[in-house]
Design a protein around this motif. Structure first.
Motif, PDB file in Angstrom:
ATOM      1  N   PRO A  19      -3.196   8.225   9.417  1.00  0.00           N
ATOM      2  CA  PRO A  19      -3.397   9.419   8.580  1.00  0.00           C
ATOM      3  C   PRO A  19      -4.793   9.484   7.949  1.00  0.00           C
ATOM      4  N   ALA A  20      -5.320   8.346   7.457  1.00  0.00           N
ATOM      5  CA  ALA A  20      -6.633   8.384   6.802  1.00  0.00           C
ATOM      6  C   ALA A  20      -7.723   8.795   7.786  1.00  0.00           C
ATOM      7  N   GLU A  39      -9.391   4.046  18.396  1.00  0.00           N
ATOM      8  CA  GLU A  39      -8.060   3.612  17.982  1.00  0.00           C
ATOM      9  C   GLU A  39      -7.581   2.522  18.939  1.00  0.00           C
ATOM     10  N   ARG A  40      -7.087   1.428  18.363  1.00  0.00           N
ATOM     11  CA  ARG A  40      -6.638   0.260  19.124  1.00  0.00           C
ATOM     12  C   ARG A  40      -5.418   0.567  20.006  1.00  0.00           C
ATOM     13  N   ARG A  41      -4.485   1.372  19.473  1.00  0.00           N
ATOM     14  CA  ARG A  41      -3.243   1.631  20.213  1.00  0.00           C
ATOM     15  C   ARG A  41      -3.393   2.846  21.128  1.00  0.00           C
ATOM     16  N   ARG A  51       6.889   5.560  10.000  1.00  0.00           N
ATOM     17  CA  ARG A  51       6.685   4.809   8.757  1.00  0.00           C
ATOM     18  C   ARG A  51       7.001   5.715   7.568  1.00  0.00           C
ATOM     19  N   ALA A  52       6.010   6.434   7.032  1.00  0.00           N
ATOM     20  CA  ALA A  52       6.223   7.227   5.812  1.00  0.00           C
ATOM     21  C   ALA A  52       6.969   8.521   6.112  1.00  0.00           C
ATOM     22  N   GLN A 109       5.781  10.555   9.230  1.00  0.00           N
ATOM     23  CA  GLN A 109       4.359  10.235   9.434  1.00  0.00           C
ATOM     24  C   GLN A 109       3.927  10.419  10.892  1.00  0.00           C
ATOM     25  N   ALA A 133     -11.885  -1.558  18.108  1.00  0.00           N
ATOM     26  CA  ALA A 133     -13.223  -1.954  17.671  1.00  0.00           C
ATOM     27  C   ALA A 133     -13.185  -3.469  17.525  1.00  0.00           C
ATOM     28  N   CYS A 161     -10.679   2.835   8.762  1.00  0.00           N
ATOM     29  CA  CYS A 161      -9.327   3.345   8.459  1.00  0.00           C
ATOM     30  C   CYS A 161      -8.358   2.554   9.318  1.00  0.00           C
ATOM     31  N   TYR A 238      16.330   1.124   3.259  1.00  0.00           N
ATOM     32  CA  TYR A 238      15.738  -0.140   2.822  1.00  0.00           C
ATOM     33  C   TYR A 238      16.842  -1.015   2.247  1.00  0.00           C
ATOM     34  N   ASP A 302      -4.976   2.014   3.976  1.00  0.00           N
ATOM     35  CA  ASP A 302      -4.480   0.634   3.927  1.00  0.00           C
ATOM     36  C   ASP A 302      -5.592  -0.394   4.160  1.00  0.00           C
ATOM     37  N   ALA A 312       6.494   5.350  -2.503  1.00  0.00           N
ATOM     38  CA  ALA A 312       6.131   6.164  -1.330  1.00  0.00           C
ATOM     39  C   ALA A 312       4.709   6.700  -1.454  1.00  0.00           C
ATOM     40  N   GLY A 314       1.669   4.970  -0.073  1.00  0.00           N
ATOM     41  CA  GLY A 314       0.633   4.461   0.837  1.00  0.00           C
ATOM     42  C   GLY A 314      -0.047   5.546   1.642  1.00  0.00           C
ATOM     43  N   MET A 315       0.725   6.364   2.328  1.00  0.00           N
ATOM     44  CA  MET A 315       0.124   7.406   3.162  1.00  0.00           C
ATOM     45  C   MET A 315      -0.559   8.456   2.280  1.00  0.00           C
ATOM     46  N   ASN A 316       0.039   8.725   1.152  1.00  0.00           N
ATOM     47  CA  ASN A 316      -0.541   9.734   0.256  1.00  0.00           C
ATOM     48  C   ASN A 316      -1.897   9.277  -0.266  1.00  0.00           C
TER      49      ASN A 316
HETATM   50  P1  FAD Z   1      -2.473   3.164   9.401  1.00  0.00           P
HETATM   51  O1  FAD Z   1      -1.498   4.259   9.447  1.00  0.00           O
HETATM   52  O2  FAD Z   1      -1.962   1.763   9.449  1.00  0.00           O
HETATM   53  O3  FAD Z   1      -3.498   3.385  10.594  1.00  0.00           O
HETATM   54  C1  FAD Z   1      -4.452   2.389  10.940  1.00  0.00           C
HETATM   55  C2  FAD Z   1      -4.772   2.553  12.416  1.00  0.00           C
HETATM   56  O4  FAD Z   1      -5.860   1.691  12.746  1.00  0.00           O
HETATM   57  C3  FAD Z   1      -3.606   2.155  13.302  1.00  0.00           C
HETATM   58  O5  FAD Z   1      -3.293   3.211  14.176  1.00  0.00           O
HETATM   59  C4  FAD Z   1      -4.109   0.912  14.035  1.00  0.00           C
HETATM   60  O6  FAD Z   1      -3.610   0.804  15.351  1.00  0.00           O
HETATM   61  C5  FAD Z   1      -5.616   1.135  14.018  1.00  0.00           C
HETATM   62  N1  FAD Z   1      -6.425  -0.081  14.176  1.00  0.00           N
HETATM   63  C6  FAD Z   1      -6.196  -1.311  13.649  1.00  0.00           C
HETATM   64  N2  FAD Z   1      -7.172  -2.156  14.020  1.00  0.00           N
HETATM   65  C7  FAD Z   1      -8.021  -1.444  14.802  1.00  0.00           C
HETATM   66  C8  FAD Z   1      -9.225  -1.781  15.496  1.00  0.00           C
HETATM   67  N3  FAD Z   1      -9.739  -3.012  15.478  1.00  0.00           N
HETATM   68  N4  FAD Z   1      -9.862  -0.812  16.198  1.00  0.00           N
HETATM   69  C9  FAD Z   1      -9.363   0.464  16.233  1.00  0.00           C
HETATM   70  N5  FAD Z   1      -8.197   0.815  15.607  1.00  0.00           N
HETATM   71  C10 FAD Z   1      -7.567  -0.124  14.896  1.00  0.00           C
HETATM   72  N6  FAD Z   1       3.594   5.843   2.506  1.00  0.00           N
HETATM   73  C11 FAD Z   1       3.854   7.017   1.860  1.00  0.00           C
HETATM   74  O7  FAD Z   1       2.918   7.651   1.323  1.00  0.00           O
HETATM   75  N7  FAD Z   1       5.130   7.535   1.776  1.00  0.00           N
HETATM   76  C12 FAD Z   1       6.195   6.889   2.338  1.00  0.00           C
HETATM   77  O8  FAD Z   1       7.328   7.411   2.278  1.00  0.00           O
HETATM   78  C13 FAD Z   1       5.950   5.618   3.007  1.00  0.00           C
HETATM   79  N8  FAD Z   1       6.954   4.937   3.616  1.00  0.00           N
HETATM   80  C14 FAD Z   1       6.669   3.803   4.344  1.00  0.00           C
HETATM   81  C15 FAD Z   1       7.697   3.147   5.005  1.00  0.00           C
HETATM   82  C16 FAD Z   1       7.435   1.982   5.752  1.00  0.00           C
HETATM   83  C17 FAD Z   1       8.555   1.286   6.445  1.00  0.00           C
HETATM   84  C18 FAD Z   1       6.100   1.489   5.857  1.00  0.00           C
HETATM   85  C19 FAD Z   1       5.785   0.259   6.684  1.00  0.00           C
HETATM   86  C20 FAD Z   1       5.072   2.154   5.217  1.00  0.00           C
HETATM   87  C21 FAD Z   1       5.343   3.301   4.447  1.00  0.00           C
HETATM   88  N9  FAD Z   1       4.326   3.994   3.794  1.00  0.00           N
HETATM   89  C22 FAD Z   1       4.595   5.133   3.089  1.00  0.00           C
HETATM   90  C23 FAD Z   1       2.948   3.496   3.885  1.00  0.00           C
HETATM   91  C24 FAD Z   1       2.150   4.253   4.955  1.00  0.00           C
HETATM   92  O9  FAD Z   1       2.819   4.232   6.188  1.00  0.00           O
HETATM   93  C25 FAD Z   1       0.745   3.639   5.093  1.00  0.00           C
HETATM   94  O10 FAD Z   1       0.199   3.462   3.814  1.00  0.00           O
HETATM   95  C26 FAD Z   1      -0.169   4.547   5.937  1.00  0.00           C
HETATM   96  O11 FAD Z   1       0.168   4.465   7.304  1.00  0.00           O
HETATM   97  C27 FAD Z   1      -1.637   4.186   5.757  1.00  0.00           C
HETATM   98  O12 FAD Z   1      -2.416   5.012   6.594  1.00  0.00           O
HETATM   99  P2  FAD Z   1      -3.798   4.493   7.178  1.00  0.00           P
HETATM  100  O13 FAD Z   1      -4.352   5.609   7.975  1.00  0.00           O
HETATM  101  O14 FAD Z   1      -4.602   3.902   6.100  1.00  0.00           O
HETATM  102  O15 FAD Z   1      -3.403   3.240   8.105  1.00  0.00           O
END
Ligand code: FAD
Length: 424
Positions: A19-20, A39-41, A51-52, A109, A133, A161, A238, A302, A312, A314-316
């Protein structure tokens, strides 16, 4: 560098398509700033990673104002109450009413990620999927660089991100390691900002016979259980488990039995649970870095801070970081404003620490036995009182409701298009 290594030049390289990264890339691209996302995946993997689900009001307003919320608004559902269940006693918390009519959106999410990838594609960029990366260079003269297998990206800025275990957090100097307090942000929880809790959560996706009408937080002598809405057929659940417990110990019959015990009295708010589709363990910890930037490297989401899912948030927070950083980068390119970009950590860190503290307080409400195992019944009675205080109209409930639903502070308005009408 091998002969097959491609080399591209852009303004902002974004590592990670969660999301970020996707919100940042979309907003920058629409403002005319060049981006490249790696993106790694694979695309299929990120688009099915559940997830969220609870999206704050202000985040939806931000996405809507940037034209990034069409499907969310069409297909998401709105929720404004949750149930607290304490040893079978039910208290409904109408946080929508207590926050002046503001409600959450429920939208998984992985669907938001899918939409943001499609939006990015429409705006002219497709992330490089299945391409991790391996290293970032942000020190020294010359452009910053992201190295991947077969691709080097030269850029002005790198935005990490990529979550807590990605490569970009490793490029921060040691003094940016997890933080243990900031003047004026209130007391840090015990153990500083890198906090490990004495329990874990089993995270489950389960089939349901109808949508969950509102979140249920159940506190029971046996432990915590939570039920969250996702879609009309699937719920997120949960279950508190001992710290370090393995997923394998939690067979479906055992999970169902514990849910029945802990959710006794939840009544109509919990639909009939069917097949368990996914089981995982979330090691309960929170960790906030001291700095979210180093030279031409900025971290968002994250990668900068991991909170427990109790509020809830983290994503926000990830999207709120991306919104701030997008605004700062656009100002930098439009008006040469370096100072605003330099102030990124000092703007974001206080909100992250405040959120961390509130989420820790909420977690404490849901885990009486985590702190005082010998006095469980007395602790449960205290929790019931605290829940009552939140549920009854008043200052405590209103303050919590504003934070929980994300009623503010507002995120930066778009630089590109006029704001649309707010959602009623
Ligand atoms: P991520 O979504 O983790 O994305 C990071 C990306 O970077 C991934 O796709 C990964 O593959 C990629 N990456 C990693 N390493 C590399 C690399 N070396 N090179 C290139 N790409 C790479 N948050 C809420 O706000 N509300 C909720 O209700 C909520 N519920 C949740 C429930 C669960 C079970 C979990 C586990 C989390 C929940 N969260 C919730 C938290 C939320 O999912 C995370 O905080 C959110 O995904 C963070 O977004 P992000 O973009 O920072 O990181």
């Amino acid at each position: 560098m091998t002969r097959a290594q491609r080399r591209v030049r852009t303004q902002v390289a974004v590592v990670g398509a969660g999301p970020a990264g996707l919100v940042l890339a979309n907003v920058l691209l629409r403002a005319g700033v060049g981006v490249a996302v790696v993106e790694r995946r694979s695309r299929a993997e990120v688009e099915r990673r559940a997830r969220a689900g609870l999206v704050e009001h202000r985040i939806v307003e931000y996405l809507r104002a940037h034209g990034l919320a069409d499907r969310l608004l069409a297909e998401g559902t709105r929720h404004g109450w949750c149930d607290f269940l304490c040893s079978g006693r039910l208290l409904r918390f109408d946080y929508g009413a207590q926050s002046g009519g503001v409600r959450h959106w429920v939208y998984p999410q992985q669907l938001l990620v899918r939409d943001l990838i499609a939006d990015l594609h429409e705006a002219g960029h497709t992330p490089e999927f299945s391409l991790p990366a391996t290293r970032v260079h942000v020190d020294g003269a010359g452009p910053a660089r992201v190295e991947c297998a077969g691709l080097d990206i030269d850029c002005d800025y790198v935005v990490g991100c990529d979550g807590p275990h990605g490569v970009t957090p490793q490029a921060l100097p040691p003094e940016a390691a997890p933080h243990d307090g900031l003047p004026g942000t209130g007391p840090a929880p015990p153990g500083g900002l890198d906090e490990r809790y004495p329990y874990d959560w089993l995270t489950l996706l389960a089939e349901v016979d109808r949508g969950v009408p509102g979140v249920v937080y159940a506190v029971h002598e046996d432990g915590f259980a939570g039920v969250m809405p996702r879609t009309s057929r699937i719920a997120r659940l949960y279950l508190e488990i001992p710290a370090g417990d393995a997923t394998a110990r939690w067979t479906a019959p055992r999970v169902h039995e514990r849910l029945r015990t802990r959710l006794v009295g939840a009544g109509a708010a919990v639909p009939r649970l069917g097949r368990i589709l996914e089981t995982g363990v979330l090691r309960m910890r929170s960790s906030v870095r001291r700095r979210f930037q180093h030279g031409r490297l900025f971290l968002a989401g994250d990668a900068a801070h991991v909170l427990t899912p109790s509020g809830a948030k983290g994503m926000n927070l990830a999207v709120a970081d991306a919104a701030d950083l997008a605004d700062a980068l656009i100002r930098r390119y439009r008006y040469g404003d370096e100072a605003h970009l330099d102030g990124y950590t000092s703007r974001r860190l206080p909100e992250v620490l405040r959120t961390r503290d509130l989420a820790a307080g909420f977690l404490d409400l849901l885990h009486p036995q985590g702190r005082h195992p010998a006095d469980r019944r007395a602790e449960l009675a205290l929790r019931l009182e605290r829940m009552r205080e939140l549920a009854e109209p008043g200052a405590a409930g209103a303050a919590f409701a504003h934070w929980y639903v994300g009623a503010g502070p507002e995120l930066p308005v778009p630089h590109t298009s006029a704001p649309r009408e707010p959602t009623p």
